[in-house]
Design a protein around this motif. Sequence first.
Motif, PDB file in Angstrom:
ATOM      1  N   ASN A 190      52.230 -35.586  -6.111  1.00 27.94           N
ATOM      2  CA  ASN A 190      53.262 -34.736  -7.028  1.00 27.94           C
ATOM      3  C   ASN A 190      53.790 -35.098  -8.115  1.00 27.94           C
ATOM      4  OD1 ASN A 190      52.981 -32.511  -7.797  1.00 27.94           O
ATOM      5  ND2 ASN A 190      54.960 -31.291  -6.195  1.00 27.94           N
ATOM      6  N   ARG A 191      53.839 -35.154  -9.481  1.00 32.05           N
ATOM      7  CA  ARG A 191      54.867 -36.078  -9.881  1.00 32.05           C
ATOM      8  C   ARG A 191      55.324 -34.194 -10.709  1.00 32.05           C
ATOM      9  NH1 ARG A 191      54.391 -40.808 -11.882  1.00 32.05           N
ATOM     10  NH2 ARG A 191      52.879 -42.226 -11.006  1.00 32.05           N
ATOM     11  N   GLU A 192      54.904 -33.341 -10.533  1.00 34.37           N
ATOM     12  CA  GLU A 192      55.917 -32.351 -10.320  1.00 34.37           C
ATOM     13  C   GLU A 192      56.782 -32.207  -9.436  1.00 34.37           C
ATOM     14  OE1 GLU A 192      54.818 -30.600 -12.831  1.00 34.37           O
ATOM     15  OE2 GLU A 192      53.025 -31.383 -12.616  1.00 34.37           O
ATOM     16  N   ASN A 193      58.264 -32.053 -10.432  1.00 32.40           N
ATOM     17  CA  ASN A 193      59.861 -31.407 -10.202  1.00 32.40           C
ATOM     18  C   ASN A 193      59.260 -30.688  -8.468  1.00 32.40           C
ATOM     19  OD1 ASN A 193      60.345 -33.562 -11.520  1.00 32.40           O
ATOM     20  ND2 ASN A 193      61.250 -31.711 -13.524  1.00 32.40           N
ATOM     21  N   ARG A 194      58.896 -29.601  -8.696  1.00 34.77           N
ATOM     22  CA  ARG A 194      58.637 -29.431  -7.768  1.00 34.77           C
ATOM     23  C   ARG A 194      57.811 -29.271  -6.141  1.00 34.77           C
ATOM     24  NH1 ARG A 194      59.668 -23.234 -10.091  1.00 34.77           N
ATOM     25  NH2 ARG A 194      61.714 -23.233 -11.329  1.00 34.77           N
ATOM     26  N   GLY A 195      58.094 -28.640  -5.184  1.00 41.01           N
ATOM     27  CA  GLY A 195      57.310 -28.883  -3.959  1.00 41.01           C
ATOM     28  C   GLY A 195      57.681 -30.260  -3.761  1.00 41.01           C
ATOM     29  N   ALA A 196      56.367 -30.399  -2.169  1.00 41.17           N
ATOM     30  CA  ALA A 196      56.458 -32.085  -1.541  1.00 41.17           C
ATOM     31  C   ALA A 196      55.736 -33.294  -2.472  1.00 41.17           C
ATOM     32  CB  ALA A 196      55.867 -31.508  -0.475  1.00 41.17           C
ATOM     33  N   GLN A 197      55.576 -34.766  -3.054  1.00 39.14           N
ATOM     34  CA  GLN A 197      55.593 -35.560  -3.171  1.00 39.14           C
ATOM     35  C   GLN A 197      54.374 -36.209  -3.047  1.00 39.14           C
ATOM     36  OE1 GLN A 197      58.394 -37.730  -5.203  1.00 39.14           O
ATOM     37  NE2 GLN A 197      57.323 -38.647  -6.329  1.00 39.14           N
ATOM     38  N   LEU A 198      54.699 -36.127  -1.058  1.00 40.43           N
ATOM     39  CA  LEU A 198      53.335 -37.503  -1.335  1.00 40.43           C
ATOM     40  C   LEU A 198      52.766 -36.506  -0.180  1.00 40.43           C
ATOM     41  CD1 LEU A 198      55.430 -40.443   0.105  1.00 40.43           C
ATOM     42  CD2 LEU A 198      54.045 -39.556  -2.519  1.00 40.43           C
ATOM     43  N   LEU A 199      51.430 -35.560   0.174  1.00 36.35           N
ATOM     44  CA  LEU A 199      51.333 -34.433   0.531  1.00 36.35           C
ATOM     45  C   LEU A 199      49.912 -35.137   1.489  1.00 36.35           C
ATOM     46  CD1 LEU A 199      50.290 -32.220  -2.323  1.00 36.35           C
ATOM     47  CD2 LEU A 199      52.200 -32.767  -0.343  1.00 36.35           C
TER      48      LEU A 199
END
Length: 494
Positions: A190-199
Motif C-alpha cells: 500500500n503506497r497510500e499515506n493511510r493504513g498498513a503498508q505491507l499486507l
Amino acid sequence: MSREILTVVETVSNEKGLNPEDIFEAIEDALVVSTKKKVYTDQPEVEVRVSIDRATGDYDTYRYWTVVADEDHEMPACQLAITDLDQDEWSIGDVKEEQIESIEFGRIAATQAKQVIIQKIREAERNLVADAFEPRVGEMMYGEVKKQTRDGYIIDLGDNAEGYLSRDQMLPREQLRAKSRINAILYHVNRENRGAQLLLSRTHPEMLSALMQKEVPEIAEQIIEIRNVARLPGTRAKIAVKTNDHRIDPVGACIGMRGTRIQAVQQELDGERIDVVVWSDDPAQFIISSLEPADVSSIILDEDTQSADIIFSTNDQLARAIGSQGQNVRLASELTGYKLNMMLEEEYQQRQANESKAFIELFYERLEVDKDLAQALVDIGFTSIEEVAYVPVETFYDIEGLDDDAIDMIQERAKEVVIADELVKQQNMKEPSQELQDLEGMTVSWAYKMAQKDIITVDDLAEQAVFDLEDIEDLDTETAGKLIMKARESWFNE
C-alpha cells in the motif's frame, strides 16, 4: 536567515537521508502558510508562492492570480477576469504575479517547516519500504507476531519492516500469540499515506504454492511445475501439478515418502486437506482428474461457454464428486476454470430426450418437414434453423433418401425462416432520427445503439451524461463527451 535555511537543509538531509530538494520545497510550503496567516488573515483564498535560491538561501515571495473567463470570475482574491486585462498580452489560464515583501524565517515558519519535513520524512520512509518490498509481492514472508490490533496482527519482518495480517486473511480457526513466528504471503504493498503498508495473507492461493515449493525440492528446481491452485482456506484445497521430467511422478513427489511432505504443508495450514491433481492440456482429462476420487462415467465439454456436463453411473459416485457441502466440485471447478454440471446417466438421457423433442418440434413446425425427417436432422446434430440454412450440403448426405433437390428445398425454407425472423427483430428495433445520425462525429452504429436506450433525437442526447453512454461498444468516454457537447450546441445558440 538565508544561512539558517541552508543549515536546516544540510542538517536534515544528512540526518534523515532526504533529498535536499524535498527539504527546500518543505520550507517554501511552510513560508507560504506563514505568509498567508500573517499577511492575508482575512483572505484565505489568496494564492502565494515562495522561491528559495538553492545556492544562497535567499528567497522571494509572490502573490499571483489566474486569468479566467468573465463567467468564471468568482474569486477576485486569486482570479483576474480576461476583460480587465490587455487581451493582446494575456490569455485564459495565464498566471499574473506580483512580488511582495517576504516574511522572516522565524519561529512560526520554522515550526511549519518542521511539520512539513516530518511528513516528508514519513512519506520518504514509506516509499523506501514500498520500493524494497514491491518486487517481492507474491513471496512468502517469515516474521514474528509483534502485537495484536482490533482487526488483526502486526508482524515484525525484520530490518524495521512491519507487515499487517488482518483477520479476514487468516485461517478460520487460527489464533496467534505475541512472539510466535509465522509464514504469510505478501499480497499487496500500500503506497497510500493511510493504513498498513505491507499486507499479508495466509488464505491466498500463493500461500499454498509457496509452502509446496518450500517442502518439495522438485518444485523449487522447476522439475515439477504448479499450474493452478484452488483453496477453501483451512478446510480443503486442490493443486494442479505437471512434471517436466517424465521419469518423475508429480503426485508422488508432492506427497513424499509416507506423506511427509504434504503433511508438513497441511500442518502449517491448520490441517487443510490438500488434493494433488495431475495437470493435463486435455480439458476433459484434467476435469476427470480434478474430481477424484469419484469415477466419472462420461463427460461432454462446451469449450465456448467453458462448461461441462459430468455424468455418473451411480448416486454414490455422484456424491463423491460433489463432496461434503459441495467442496469437491467447487474446488474442481475453480481449478479447471470450467462450470461443472453434475448429473446421473438417467438425468442426462432424460434431458437429451427433452432437447431432442424440442428440436424435432422446431424443425417440424418451422421447416414444414415430416416428423421422420425432423428426427433425422436432430440425429445428425442440428440444433437450430441457422445451422440447417447455412451448413455445407455434404452435411445432409448422412440422411438416407435425401437427394440434392430435397436438400436445396430444405435449406431454402430454412433461409426464409431466418430472414423472416431477422425482419421481425428489425421491426421491433427503435430507429434513431436522421438528425441524430447526421450529428458531427456520430456513426450510424452508435446512433442505433443509442436508440435502443431511448436516445432517439439530438435533444435526447443533449440531456445525457457521459456515464449514460459508457456501455455502448467502441464509444470511449472522451468521444461520448464530445458528442453530448455537440448535441447541446443548440441550447447555447438559442
